[in-house]
Design a protein around this motif. Sequence first.
Motif, mmCIF file in Angstrom:
data_model
loop_
_atom_site.group_PDB
_atom_site.id
_atom_site.type_symbol
_atom_site.label_atom_id
_atom_site.label_comp_id
_atom_site.label_asym_id
_atom_site.label_seq_id
_atom_site.Cartn_x
_atom_site.Cartn_y
_atom_site.Cartn_z
ATOM 1 N N TYR A 5 33.359 -50.880 8.852
ATOM 2 C CA TYR A 5 32.107 -50.800 8.695
ATOM 3 C C TYR A 5 31.227 -52.021 9.217
ATOM 4 O O TYR A 5 30.304 -52.106 9.977
ATOM 5 C CB TYR A 5 31.307 -50.037 7.580
ATOM 6 C CG TYR A 5 31.841 -48.855 7.210
ATOM 7 C CD1 TYR A 5 31.690 -47.809 8.293
ATOM 8 C CD2 TYR A 5 32.462 -48.341 6.008
ATOM 9 C CE1 TYR A 5 32.110 -46.230 8.184
ATOM 10 C CE2 TYR A 5 32.710 -47.081 5.839
ATOM 11 C CZ TYR A 5 32.676 -45.984 6.742
ATOM 12 O OH TYR A 5 32.909 -44.796 6.375
ATOM 13 N N GLU A 53 26.766 -44.236 10.287
ATOM 14 C CA GLU A 53 27.926 -43.921 9.060
ATOM 15 C C GLU A 53 28.001 -45.287 8.407
ATOM 16 O O GLU A 53 27.964 -45.567 7.085
ATOM 17 C CB GLU A 53 29.095 -43.480 9.279
ATOM 18 C CG GLU A 53 29.993 -43.254 8.216
ATOM 19 C CD GLU A 53 31.485 -42.450 8.731
ATOM 20 O OE1 GLU A 53 32.328 -42.655 7.936
ATOM 21 O OE2 GLU A 53 31.383 -41.764 9.537
ATOM 22 N N VAL A 57 26.702 -46.532 4.471
ATOM 23 C CA VAL A 57 27.401 -46.940 3.126
ATOM 24 C C VAL A 57 27.151 -48.440 2.902
ATOM 25 O O VAL A 57 26.740 -48.974 1.984
ATOM 26 C CB VAL A 57 29.175 -47.129 3.963
ATOM 27 C CG1 VAL A 57 29.892 -47.810 2.893
ATOM 28 C CG2 VAL A 57 29.493 -45.853 3.997
ATOM 29 N N TYR A 67 33.257 -49.723 -1.153
ATOM 30 C CA TYR A 67 34.179 -49.904 0.092
ATOM 31 C C TYR A 67 34.782 -51.258 0.107
ATOM 32 O O TYR A 67 36.097 -51.362 0.613
ATOM 33 C CB TYR A 67 32.800 -49.713 1.225
ATOM 34 C CG TYR A 67 33.466 -50.009 2.567
ATOM 35 C CD1 TYR A 67 34.496 -49.437 3.233
ATOM 36 C CD2 TYR A 67 33.334 -51.264 3.172
ATOM 37 C CE1 TYR A 67 34.906 -49.620 4.497
ATOM 38 C CE2 TYR A 67 33.777 -51.508 4.237
ATOM 39 C CZ TYR A 67 34.592 -50.889 4.925
ATOM 40 O OH TYR A 67 35.174 -51.240 6.281
ATOM 41 N N GLU A 72 37.785 -47.538 2.976
ATOM 42 C CA GLU A 72 37.138 -46.172 3.171
ATOM 43 C C GLU A 72 37.801 -45.018 2.309
ATOM 44 O O GLU A 72 37.096 -44.075 1.922
ATOM 45 C CB GLU A 72 37.464 -45.737 4.732
ATOM 46 C CG GLU A 72 37.055 -44.505 5.169
ATOM 47 C CD GLU A 72 37.478 -44.147 6.472
ATOM 48 O OE1 GLU A 72 36.997 -43.153 7.010
ATOM 49 O OE2 GLU A 72 38.184 -44.932 6.985
ATOM 50 N N GLU A 73 39.026 -45.276 2.009
ATOM 51 C CA GLU A 73 39.882 -44.208 1.190
ATOM 52 C C GLU A 73 39.251 -44.331 -0.082
ATOM 53 O O GLU A 73 39.275 -43.184 -0.869
ATOM 54 C CB GLU A 73 41.303 -44.689 1.153
ATOM 55 C CG GLU A 73 42.197 -44.366 2.458
ATOM 56 C CD GLU A 73 41.857 -42.982 2.736
ATOM 57 O OE1 GLU A 73 42.120 -42.169 2.261
ATOM 58 O OE2 GLU A 73 41.673 -42.842 4.301
ATOM 59 N N LYS A 76 36.236 -41.862 0.119
ATOM 60 C CA LYS A 76 36.810 -40.551 0.239
ATOM 61 C C LYS A 76 37.464 -39.832 -0.962
ATOM 62 O O LYS A 76 37.379 -38.592 -1.235
ATOM 63 C CB LYS A 76 37.540 -40.506 1.439
ATOM 64 C CG LYS A 76 36.953 -40.584 2.909
ATOM 65 C CD LYS A 76 37.974 -40.615 4.073
ATOM 66 C CE LYS A 76 37.121 -40.714 5.231
ATOM 67 N NZ LYS A 76 38.106 -40.522 6.397
#
Length: 312
Positions: A5, A53, A57, A67, A72-73, A76
């Motif tokens: 990001y 996006e 974040v 993050y 990212e995981e 999620k």
Amino acid sequence: MGVDYYNILKVTRTATESDIKKSYKKLAMKWHPDKNISVNDKVAESKFKQISEAYYVLSDPKKRQIYDLYGEEGLKSGLNDDMGVANTKPGSRFRFDPRDADQIFEEFFYGADSGRGVTGLDLKNIKKAETVENKLSCGLEELYKGSKRKMQISRIVLDDTGKPGTLEEILTIHIKPGWKKGTKITFPEKGNQEAGAAPGDLIFVIDEKPHDTFKRDGNDLVFTKRISLLEALTGKTIKVTTLDGRNLVVPITDIIKPGHEEVIQNEGMPISKEPGKKGNLRIKIDIKFPSRLSSEQKSDLKRVLGGNRGDD
């Protein structure tokens, strides 16, 4: 880490909230599909979604912390605010809906309670500073072979307080073989900046310098060669040095009539939209007639040419 990001927003991992907002504003204005009409719609939509996006974040301290720690995981997987306990509540996991991108844009530029929809009309009415155009003079050799130009520019920019200042930059212009006079090279938002407006564009317009040997006619090159009347009647070998330094030898054995034009295929200017193809080289023959003839010369000519009176 998956999606980066920070890289998408073009900021460092130590970027402040102000840095993130400033970068989002610039990139969102550049890539919003309704504003960026010069780029393929799908490309603009994809870029705009990624930027939105990333801002969604990184502008949220809690999401940014998750993050930074887990990538990212981590977002999620549904990690909660305690950093480490998976949240299994349905619907709690991070999922960015592309439709949220317009909502983020609207809230950022117009405020959450503005009630304004983000339509194409709204975006096209956003003020942009005046476009700056500069002439770029190029020699015919340069337009034949192509080149890379380094251009130093000076433009007005605003600092964080809105105070204008001068910024000097060096831009690289790649001149493609075959470009014509009037071709425009646009550098988006590299023009001057003014309060309450997006930076203007900077445009360079190709201009063609006159050449000593050739004239350009579209994709063709025209070379004029003056020869004597004797050479027109008996033949002439014409030598031409091309714009890339090659020597062409063009033998003409037929009788050359006034207005004759010898055409050499594929020896003209490169065609920029059709790589590998060129126009033609047209050799125009200018016959120099003698200003006067003596009586003896006239008699000789009548004797030699007298039998051709009936010919065209």
